[in-house]
Structures are given as C-alpha cells and as structure tokens.
Design an enzyme around this catalytic site. Sequence first.
Site, PDB file in Angstrom:
ATOM      1  N   GLY A  13     -53.798  31.841  94.142  1.00 48.39           N
ATOM      2  CA  GLY A  13     -52.648  32.490  93.104  1.00 48.39           C
ATOM      3  C   GLY A  13     -52.466  32.077  92.171  1.00 48.39           C
ATOM      4  O   GLY A  13     -51.420  31.620  91.435  1.00 48.39           O
ATOM      5  N   SER A  14     -53.835  31.349  91.327  1.00 52.49           N
ATOM      6  CA  SER A  14     -53.740  31.029  90.220  1.00 52.49           C
ATOM      7  C   SER A  14     -52.343  32.255  89.094  1.00 52.49           C
ATOM      8  O   SER A  14     -52.143  31.568  88.033  1.00 52.49           O
ATOM      9  CB  SER A  14     -54.778  30.648  89.198  1.00 52.49           C
ATOM     10  OG  SER A  14     -55.371  31.898  88.914  1.00 52.49           O
ATOM     11  N   LEU A  94     -55.988  48.529  99.054  1.00 49.65           N
ATOM     12  CA  LEU A  94     -54.646  49.874  99.915  1.00 49.65           C
ATOM     13  C   LEU A  94     -55.097  50.892 100.345  1.00 49.65           C
ATOM     14  O   LEU A  94     -55.394  51.909  99.528  1.00 49.65           O
ATOM     15  CB  LEU A  94     -52.917  48.569  99.272  1.00 49.65           C
ATOM     16  CG  LEU A  94     -52.297  47.621  99.171  1.00 49.65           C
ATOM     17  CD1 LEU A  94     -52.121  48.070  97.205  1.00 49.65           C
ATOM     18  CD2 LEU A  94     -52.723  46.676  99.783  1.00 49.65           C
ATOM     19  N   HIS A 110     -58.389  42.819  87.166  1.00 49.54           N
ATOM     20  CA  HIS A 110     -59.533  43.361  87.711  1.00 49.54           C
ATOM     21  C   HIS A 110     -60.466  41.787  87.188  1.00 49.54           C
ATOM     22  O   HIS A 110     -60.410  42.129  85.260  1.00 49.54           O
ATOM     23  CB  HIS A 110     -60.233  44.428  88.106  1.00 49.54           C
ATOM     24  CG  HIS A 110     -61.652  44.182  88.487  1.00 49.54           C
ATOM     25  ND1 HIS A 110     -61.820  44.102  89.939  1.00 49.54           N
ATOM     26  CD2 HIS A 110     -63.163  44.681  87.630  1.00 49.54           C
ATOM     27  CE1 HIS A 110     -62.746  43.708  89.729  1.00 49.54           C
ATOM     28  NE2 HIS A 110     -64.184  44.290  88.524  1.00 49.54           N
ATOM     29  N   GLU A 143     -55.489  56.034  93.727  1.00 51.54           N
ATOM     30  CA  GLU A 143     -56.090  56.185  95.034  1.00 51.54           C
ATOM     31  C   GLU A 143     -57.388  55.349  95.474  1.00 51.54           C
ATOM     32  O   GLU A 143     -57.963  54.972  95.901  1.00 51.54           O
ATOM     33  CB  GLU A 143     -56.186  56.493  96.110  1.00 51.54           C
ATOM     34  CG  GLU A 143     -54.606  57.611  96.058  1.00 51.54           C
ATOM     35  CD  GLU A 143     -54.230  58.317  95.562  1.00 51.54           C
ATOM     36  OE1 GLU A 143     -54.524  59.636  95.334  1.00 51.54           O
ATOM     37  OE2 GLU A 143     -52.688  59.081  95.018  1.00 51.54           O
TER      38      GLU A 143
HETATM   39  C1  GRF Z   1     -59.082  36.604  90.063  1.00 53.32           C
HETATM   40  O1  GRF Z   1     -60.307  36.250  89.141  1.00 53.32           O
HETATM   41  C2  GRF Z   1     -58.476  38.268  89.861  1.00 53.32           C
HETATM   42  O2  GRF Z   1     -59.282  38.801  88.378  1.00 53.32           O
HETATM   43  C3  GRF Z   1     -58.704  39.011  91.289  1.00 53.32           C
HETATM   44  O3  GRF Z   1     -58.903  37.665  92.381  1.00 53.32           O
HETATM   45  C4  GRF Z   1     -59.226  36.523  91.705  1.00 53.32           C
HETATM   46  C5  GRF Z   1     -57.603  35.500  91.803  1.00 53.32           C
HETATM   47  O4  GRF Z   1     -57.776  34.672  91.385  1.00 53.32           O
HETATM   48  N1  GRF Z   1     -58.906  39.812  91.376  1.00 53.32           N
HETATM   49  P1  GRF Z   1     -56.227  33.572  91.314  1.00 53.32           P
HETATM   50  O5  GRF Z   1     -56.112  33.985  93.265  1.00 53.32           O
HETATM   51  O6  GRF Z   1     -55.132  34.659  90.822  1.00 53.32           O
HETATM   52  O7  GRF Z   1     -56.638  31.786  91.905  1.00 53.32           O
END
Ligand code: GRF
Length: 202
Positions: A13-14, A94, A110, A143
């Site tokens: 969750g950063s 999803l 991403h 989608e």
């Molecule tokens: C990030 O690298 C994001 O791009 C990808 O998953 C990772 C999640 O990292 N979709 P965090 O949980 O937000 O630290």
Amino acid sequence: MTRRIAVLASGRGSNFQAIIDAIQAGTIPARCVALITDNPEAYAIVRAEKAGIPVVIIDYASFASRELYERALLSAMQQQEADLFVLAGYMRILGKGIVQAFPHKMVNIHPALLPSFTGLHAQRQAIEYGVKLAGCTVHFVDEHLDCGPIILQRCVPVLETDDEDSLAERILYEEHIAFPEAVRLFCEGRLEIVGRKVRIRN
Ligand code: GRF
C-alpha cells in the site's frame, strides 16, 4: 467539489499512502471513503486505520468461487458511492461485470511504460528485454489487462547494474508522484477521454 474516492489494494500500500498524504496535504480535493482489500494481511489496512479510513475486507480465500467473490466485491464497491475507484496494487484481474459497472471511474497504476510489459513482474520483464528506459503508467481501467486510456507516464533510466529490485525501487519513487497527480487531475474534473486518448484540460 470534494470527490469520494475508494481505494482497492492487496498488499503493502505505498501508493495508497502517497494518495492519503496528498489528500491530507490538501492537494487532492477528495475524501477517501474506503479501503477495499482482498487480503486480510495487507499492510494497506494498517495505513487505512492510521488515517481513519474505513476498511472493507472481501477475503478472496473465503469464497467458493471467483464469481461469488466478484459479486461481493461489486456490492461493496457500489455501496461506496464513489466518484473514483483507485487500484493501488490490487493484485487480481477485475471481471468484466465490475469494470463495466464503473465506466471511466477506475484508475490503475502499472510499473512499466505501457503498452510494454503488461501483467506481472513488469520490472523483471523490462530488465530481461534490455530496455534503457522504464517507468510507470497511470491509466483508466477497461476490460483488457493494463490497456485503458493513459493518463500519465513517468520514466526512469535502466542501469546496467540494475536488478529487478533496484529498478522497482526507482520506478516506485515515480509512482508515488504520478499516481496522486493523476488522481488530483481526475478529482479536479480535468480529464477528458477521447477514444483511447486522455486530454488534460488546463
Ligand atoms: C506497484 O508497483 C504498482 O505499480 C503495482 O503494484 C505495486 C504496488 O505497490 N500495480 P504498493 O502496494 O502500492 O506499495
């Protein structure tokens, strides 16, 4: 206008934290109304609790089928009455039904310069391919996997000494800039989708 946003996250969750910080700093004109997670162990839950954000756990493992899980998730999402759903490291694809329920109301980050290196282990894919630039992409969700209209991208160099972890760390720094920025633009009503392009209004 203060928008209602809900975040979906599965892990550390950063990126969620970067959005919480930007809301608290007054940069994003929104209230985060919920964290929805499929993982009862996600560290994102701790971050939500510290920020006073309600947590909804839809534990994937507790459902007999993916269909039942998605039905529960859809209902939890509908209850939020959110203007925007933010996928911040939500690690499941999803289903169509959910994506279609919230057209142009869902954004994802991403860790690659899309359309290159979709799917899992994007940073490893970039290293193995030998690209000299990598980065991150914030996009609307459609989608198809990692495919919707692109809102923002930020890039970083790939160094010869990089491994997957060092590159991921350099990209993550940029993610924490790009994601709050894209959410801010959405909440300010400045994003216009034209076909597969996103126009950013002044
Ligand atoms: C990030 O690298 C994001 O791009 C990808 O998953 C990772 C999640 O990292 N979709 P965090 O949980 O937000 O630290």
